[in-house]
Design a protein around this motif. Structure first.
Motif, PDB file in Angstrom:
ATOM      1  N   UNK A 160      41.056  -3.186  26.606  1.00 16.90           N
ATOM      2  CA  UNK A 160      40.212  -4.347  26.516  1.00 16.90           C
ATOM      3  C   UNK A 160      38.985  -4.010  27.227  1.00 16.90           C
ATOM      4  N   UNK A 161      39.123  -3.419  28.545  1.00 22.40           N
ATOM      5  CA  UNK A 161      37.808  -3.099  29.466  1.00 22.40           C
ATOM      6  C   UNK A 161      37.898  -1.717  29.821  1.00 22.40           C
ATOM      7  N   UNK A 186      25.998   4.054  36.211  1.00 24.74           N
ATOM      8  CA  UNK A 186      25.870   2.760  36.968  1.00 24.74           C
ATOM      9  C   UNK A 186      27.202   1.869  36.836  1.00 24.74           C
ATOM     10  N   UNK A 187      27.207   1.644  38.204  1.00 25.50           N
ATOM     11  CA  UNK A 187      28.453   0.614  38.419  1.00 25.50           C
ATOM     12  C   UNK A 187      28.478  -0.539  37.291  1.00 25.50           C
ATOM     13  N   UNK A 188      29.676  -0.915  37.152  1.00 25.18           N
ATOM     14  CA  UNK A 188      29.822  -2.115  36.187  1.00 25.18           C
ATOM     15  C   UNK A 188      31.284  -1.981  35.147  1.00 25.18           C
ATOM     16  N   UNK A 189      31.307  -2.964  34.384  1.00 24.93           N
ATOM     17  CA  UNK A 189      32.485  -3.157  33.264  1.00 24.93           C
ATOM     18  C   UNK A 189      31.907  -3.226  32.052  1.00 24.93           C
ATOM     19  N   UNK A 190      32.426  -2.601  31.080  1.00 18.76           N
ATOM     20  CA  UNK A 190      32.323  -2.382  29.650  1.00 18.76           C
ATOM     21  C   UNK A 190      33.304  -2.764  28.930  1.00 18.76           C
ATOM     22  N   UNK A 191      33.153  -3.685  27.925  1.00 14.06           N
ATOM     23  CA  UNK A 191      34.259  -4.060  26.941  1.00 14.06           C
ATOM     24  C   UNK A 191      34.763  -2.929  26.248  1.00 14.06           C
ATOM     25  N   UNK A 192      36.046  -2.891  26.045  1.00 12.47           N
ATOM     26  CA  UNK A 192      36.384  -1.947  25.130  1.00 12.47           C
ATOM     27  C   UNK A 192      36.896  -2.261  23.647  1.00 12.47           C
ATOM     28  N   UNK A 193      37.359  -1.619  22.701  1.00 10.24           N
ATOM     29  CA  UNK A 193      37.281  -1.843  21.410  1.00 10.24           C
ATOM     30  C   UNK A 193      38.534  -2.967  21.269  1.00 10.24           C
ATOM     31  N   UNK A 194      39.542  -3.070  22.064  1.00  9.73           N
ATOM     32  CA  UNK A 194      40.149  -4.015  22.259  1.00  9.73           C
ATOM     33  C   UNK A 194      41.438  -3.910  20.979  1.00  9.73           C
ATOM     34  N   UNK A 195      41.679  -2.623  20.837  1.00  7.40           N
ATOM     35  CA  UNK A 195      42.724  -2.456  19.823  1.00  7.40           C
ATOM     36  C   UNK A 195      44.138  -2.104  20.602  1.00  7.40           C
ATOM     37  N   UNK A 196      44.054  -1.986  21.926  1.00  7.47           N
ATOM     38  CA  UNK A 196      45.197  -1.817  22.759  1.00  7.47           C
ATOM     39  C   UNK A 196      45.228  -2.834  24.039  1.00  7.47           C
ATOM     40  N   UNK A 197      46.574  -3.559  24.125  1.00  9.71           N
ATOM     41  CA  UNK A 197      46.552  -4.428  25.607  1.00  9.71           C
ATOM     42  C   UNK A 197      46.519  -3.718  26.685  1.00  9.71           C
ATOM     43  N   UNK A 198      45.541  -2.938  27.013  1.00  6.15           N
ATOM     44  CA  UNK A 198      45.481  -2.135  28.253  1.00  6.15           C
ATOM     45  C   UNK A 198      44.101  -2.403  28.762  1.00  6.15           C
ATOM     46  N   UNK A 199      43.868  -1.835  30.202  1.00  2.00           N
ATOM     47  CA  UNK A 199      42.648  -1.946  30.608  1.00  2.00           C
ATOM     48  C   UNK A 199      42.359  -0.625  31.479  1.00  2.00           C
ATOM     49  N   UNK A 200      41.349  -0.334  31.971  1.00  2.00           N
ATOM     50  CA  UNK A 200      40.991   0.981  32.684  1.00  2.00           C
ATOM     51  C   UNK A 200      40.413   0.659  33.944  1.00  2.00           C
ATOM     52  N   UNK A 201      40.591   1.059  34.929  1.00  2.00           N
ATOM     53  CA  UNK A 201      39.652   1.153  36.057  1.00  2.00           C
ATOM     54  C   UNK A 201      39.455   2.672  36.562  1.00  2.00           C
ATOM     55  N   UNK A 202      38.074   3.077  36.613  1.00  2.00           N
ATOM     56  CA  UNK A 202      37.606   4.515  37.228  1.00  2.00           C
ATOM     57  C   UNK A 202      38.059   4.355  38.566  1.00  2.00           C
TER      58      UNK A 202
END
Length: 480
Positions: A337-338, A348-364
């Motif tokens: 998701x993100x 650059x710091x920030x968040x990007x929307x993912x493709x949304x095909x898995x119900x997961x989210x990633x934090x670097x």
């Protein structure tokens, strides 16, 4: 020092392959040999036995030597994150991300760890075969050089210069290099080698003698093109073929602008039932059975690149048609998701929307996970070997259906319908039983391919090819 250095008259002249072949030839002669590259630039990295990372080419060369890869074999690794900046890895550990112009100021301080690693290898082996980077003819970069003549002079290692006749102009490549080198640098060159000749080698006899005459360097031979090179892992993204294989099971792989660890695909490319299309900028993802999203050095930047090509639309359409998708490392992160990078680790710091095909989210996160591992593929229960090399941490509901288990810890995620999969495990398809079962579950015909044996046989064939056509004994004698 018991060492020999192979430098190129240009980039991509075949230095990495030649060093691998010389390493295997030396090993077959009973020598304890190790590879060494002072500075490499690549996003295709391998995890080492001492828990660091080095360039993929040095990992292959270590295999040619019959050794586990070690951080001393490539003490400085540059991993490009943008057009103007790279992550700097020293003796296996990330120390900074710098712009190209700032690296010039950092570079002189890196000679100490480079020589430290080199000296350790020399002390532990009969022979060290060194690979240069780019070309010593780039004399505008000579100040503070640690990759070519700067290293050769500091370590007092003889150099053999390689020219690539396949791209044309090989006489100018070698003679021109002699012309622009500082005389003290040119004095380090013990001879030259012609690589990648196609056809009747005798047709180049006059050109070969001309190079000898104009440079006063010794020639060590002309090496015909080695047709089985594709069976060995490549390091340079420029070497990725547009299409591999003619099998009926179709795999499509988008080539990201910062694609990383794309040698994950090599075992699949050698399966007779498989064909792989590498989809480049401006091309649509073709109809296929499986889309693989490969690794990326900068996940958010490559997500933007993916969308700019319209590949997000192609992937969604592929899924609607019932197709399967596998994301590996950065590709896995994109499927969620993100992707959030609050500290700006990859850009650059920030968040990007993912493709949304898995119900997961990633934090670097700042700590990079570097580990070689043995895992169990959950759907089949089969063991596979791989490695992790990433900074992200991924969680979410689909992680309750893990792709694999590593000890008691879950890796990756699988969608509820089983058609979308993600994993942090690189190198997974080199495990033959797992690869066979994975393909069979998707409708492909497994072949019983022994990928590891194929790599070993190809390294032996490369060494034999070099022994037949060039003066291997003379080259090795330079180092002793």
């Amino acid at each position: 020092m018991p060492a020999l250095m192979i430098q190129g008259a240009g980039s991509n002249v075949g230095k990495s392959l030649l060093v691998a072949g010389l390493c295997r030839a030396a090993r077959l002669r009973g020598l304890g040999v190790a590879p060494f590259k002072p500075q490499n630039m690549s996003n295709n990295a391998a995890v080492t036995v001492d828990g660091g990372e080095i360039g993929r080419a040095q990992a292959l060369q270590a295999r040619a030597c019959g050794q586990d890869p070690h951080t001393d074999m490539n003490p400085v690794l540059l991993k490009p994150e943008s057009e103007v900046g790279s992550q700097v890895v020293v003796q296996g550990r990330r120390i900074a991300t710098v712009r190209a112009r700032d690296y010039a100021a950092l570079k002189p301080s890196l000679m100490a760890p480079v020589l430290e690693s080199f000296n350790r290898l020399c002390a532990a082996h009969d022979l060290v075969i060194v690979e240069g980077a780019g070309s010593p003819a780039e004399v505008n970069l000579r100040g503070g050089d640690i990759a070519n003549m700067g290293f050769a002079r500091a370590a007092d290692v003889p150099v053999v210069l390689v020219g690539d006749i396949d791209r044309g102009g090989v006489i100018a490549q070698i003679v021109g290099t002699k012309a622009v080198l500082d005389p003290d640098d040119a004095a380090m060159v013990a001879g030259f080698l012609i690589n990648k000749f196609r056809g009747d080698v005798s047709l180049f006899d006059d050109g070969y003698r001309l190079i000898e005459s104009l440079t006063r360097w010794r020639g060590f031979g002309t090496l015909p093109f080695f047709p089985d090179a594709f069976r060995l892992p490549a390091e340079d993204a420029l070497d990725i073929p547009a299409r591999t294989g003619n099998g009926s099971f179709r795999i499509a792989v988008p080539v990201f602008s910062r694609i990383a660890n794309f040698d994950d695909l090599d075992p699949l490319a050698q399966e007779p039932s498989v064909s792989i299309a590498m989809v480049r900028a401006g091309e649509a993802i073709p109809p296929c059975d499986l889309v693989i999203l490969p690794g990326s050095k900068s996940t958010r930047a490559d997500l933007a690149y993916l969308r700019a090509q319209g590949w997000d639309i192609d992937i969604a359409a592929h899924i609607r048609r019932g197709g399967h998708v596998l994301g590996i490392c950065g590709g896995y992160q994109m499927l969620g998701a993100t992707v959030d990078d609050p500290e700006g680790i990859e850009g650059p710091a920030g968040a990007t929307a993912g493709l949304g095909h898995l119900e997961v989210a990633t934090t670097m996160q700042g700590d990079k996970r570097l580990t070689r591992t043995v895992a169990t593929h959950v759907p089949t229960g089969l063991t596979l070997e791989g490695y992790e090399i990433h900074i992200g941490r991924t969680s979410g509901p689909d992680c309750s259906r893990p792709f694999a288990m590593i000890g008691g810890a879950a890796d990756g995620a699988i969608s509820a319908n089983g058609r979308i999969m993600g994993s942090y495990l690189h190198g997974l398809f080199a495990s033959d039983r797992f690869r066979s079962a994975f393909l069979a579950a998707l409708g492909a015909a497994p072949s019983g391919l022994n990928y590891g044996k194929g790599v070993e046989d190809t390294l032996d064939a490369l060494a034999a090819h070099m022994e037949r056509h060039i003066d291997v004994a003379g080259l090795l004698a330079l180092a002793r």
